[in-house]
Design an enzyme around this catalytic site. Structure first.
Site, short mmCIF file in Angstrom:
data_model
loop_
_atom_site.label_atom_id
_atom_site.label_comp_id
_atom_site.label_asym_id
_atom_site.label_seq_id
_atom_site.Cartn_x
_atom_site.Cartn_y
_atom_site.Cartn_z
N SER A 300 0.81 -1.22 0.00
CA SER A 300 0.00 0.00 0.00
C SER A 300 0.85 1.27 0.00
O SER A 300 1.50 1.58 -1.00
CB SER A 300 -0.95 -0.05 1.20
OG SER A 300 -1.90 0.98 1.14
N ASP A 311 10.00 5.69 -10.32
CA ASP A 311 9.61 6.32 -11.58
C ASP A 311 10.31 7.66 -11.78
O ASP A 311 10.64 8.04 -12.91
CB ASP A 311 8.10 6.53 -11.62
CG ASP A 311 7.35 5.25 -11.99
OD1 ASP A 311 8.01 4.20 -12.13
OD2 ASP A 311 6.11 5.31 -12.12
N LYS A 325 -0.73 -4.25 -3.15
CA LYS A 325 -2.01 -3.73 -2.68
C LYS A 325 -2.12 -2.28 -3.16
O LYS A 325 -1.63 -1.36 -2.53
CB LYS A 325 -2.07 -3.83 -1.15
CG LYS A 325 -3.47 -3.69 -0.56
CD LYS A 325 -3.78 -2.27 -0.23
CE LYS A 325 -5.12 -2.14 0.46
NZ LYS A 325 -5.47 -0.74 0.75
#
Length: 435
Positions: A300, A311, A325
């Site tokens: 999460s 990224d 998740k």
């Protein structure tokens, strides 16, 4: 009587669906369209079942119990993270995000009808008992829990601090089930831990994400720089076995290391489920290299941080694939004491990757391992201590006599040791980003 009851319940269903009572007898096009959108046959079936239970079940059941059970059933059929929060569960959720709650100290989910350990929380009874991410709990106090549901299983694990509970654990496909006895406690979670690994190289571990985690992390980094007497050469951010927490904590931690660009965005069916979070202009490390450790217990909010820094090429991600998740749960209050926890959107990393059921793949795969020095070698080198009539060791200073020699980092934590080696390499190469 049952027919009258069913009709009355159907009318209640109309009202719950949003049709005002004053329009119940109108035949306007808008009403006809609204009627067409309601599953009338299914609602009649629900009303018939409700009435049958009220009339014929072996023991009397009050309306509130039946309605709450129906709500739980609807939510449990959606996904493992949507649930009904009764007064106790709602209160525990509110307290848990502030960093103190009762229980064993594990983040759990459902898998094939069993309770799955997503991650044990540091310094809790569950971690000290040896529970690991991926463990399946198949019995609680010798009671099988398959099909019991997550909420009911969690209730069984809760209890008065100081009382003991026995969990039957299945770990891996080739290992027989085994029992673990754990003593319940009030869990007070310290979400940020930090220390210096070597001069210039800091370490920060986040055990979960609370509302104040970002602020606490920045205070910890300031303290590390003070003890280092200057800026850090590099930092290891440890998110292993971090089960997540509040979204604001994840955004704040990511923002601390980024100077611009997207952190995370969410998309769902309803308008207010679409959100986007961007980084501010300040990097607390001023561009110093960053390595992030993750594993299968990182879930999460941990995956949001790892995905954003990966990224944006701000950090090297090391370890194993994360939990996966990537869904957003919204707390929808029903009244002052109860609420729904409803999945309303999915998380996406800056490049548009969905975390859900995919997880974050590390840049450097690093399986957990153990470093053991070679002992009892066939031929040992001769040392001074092996010579006959060698001089005895000089008596140690009184101040040093009680000190234990610290274990090498590779023995303490092999993954952390390897992450430190990578961090040193980035520093030598002068990379401020994970190019």
């Amino acid at each position: 009587m049952r027919r009258h009851f069913a009709q009355r319940l159907c009318l209640t269903a109309f009202l719950l669906a949003g049709l005002p009572l004053s329009h119940a007898e109108e035949s306007t096009p808008a009403k006809l369209q609204a009627d067409a959108d309601l599953p009338l046959e299914e609602l009649r079936s629900f009303a018939d079942v409700f009435g049958r239970i009220k009339d014929d079940y072996v023991e009397p059941v009050d309306d509130k119990t039946l309605i709450e059970s129906a709500i739980r059933g609807m939510l449990s059929g959606l996904d493992p993270h949507s649930s009904y929060l009764d007064a106790d569960a709602y209160r525990d959720l509110q307290v848990g995000t502030s960093g103190e709650f009762g229980g064993l100290g594990i983040e759990v989910g459902l898998e094939n009808g069993f309770v799955k350990v997503i991650a044990p929380i540091d310094d809790t009874p569950a971690q000290r008992a040896g529970l690991q991410a991926g463990d399946l709990i198949i019995r609680i106090d010798d009671k099988p829990i398959k099909g019991l549901g997550l909420d009911e299983s969690v209730k069984l694990m809760r209890g008065k601090p100081g009382t003991k509970i026995q969990l039957t654990i299945m770990r891996g496909s080739n290992q027989s089930p085994f029992d673990v006895s754990i003593e319940r406690a009030v869990i007070q979670v310290e979400s940020v831990k930090s220390r210096m690994l070597e001069p210039g190289y800091g370490y920060v571990r986040l055990t979960n994400f609370q509302a104040h985690t970002s602020d606490d992390m920045q205070k910890a980094l300031t303290a590390l720089e003070k003890s280092n007497e200057g800026p850090l050469k590099g930092l290891i951010l440890d998110l292993r076995n971090n089960p997540g927490g509040v979204l604001s904590g994840a955004v704040g931690v990511s923002d601390a290391f980024l100077t611009e660009g997207l952190i995370v965005y969410t998309q769902g069916r309803v308008k207010n489920s679409k959100m986007q979070f961007d980084a501010g202009p300040d990097d607390i490390l001023d561009g110093a290299p960053l390595v992030v450790l993750v594993n299968g217990g990182s879930a999460s909010a941990s995956e949001i941080v790892a995905g954003a820094l990966q990224d944006q090429k701000r950090a090297i991600i090391m370890g194993t694939r994360t939990f996966g998740k990537g869904s957003v749960q919204t707390i929808v209050p029903i009244d002052d004491s109860t609420a729904l926890k409803l999945t309303t959107a999915r998380y996406y990393t800056p490049s548009g990757r969905s975390i859900q059921a995919q997880g974050i793949e590390p840049d450097i795969l690093l399986q957990p391992g153990e470093f053991k020095p070679i002992e009892n070698a066939t031929l040992k080198p001769v040392k001074e201590a092996d010579l006959m009539r060698h001089l005895d060791e000089e008596a140690p200073d009184e101040a040093k006599s009680g000190e234990e020699e610290p274990k090498p980092l590779a023995i303490e934590d092999l993954q952390l040791s390897e992450a430190l080696n990578v961090l040193k390499g980035l520093t030598i190469l002068g990379h401020s980003k994970a190019d």
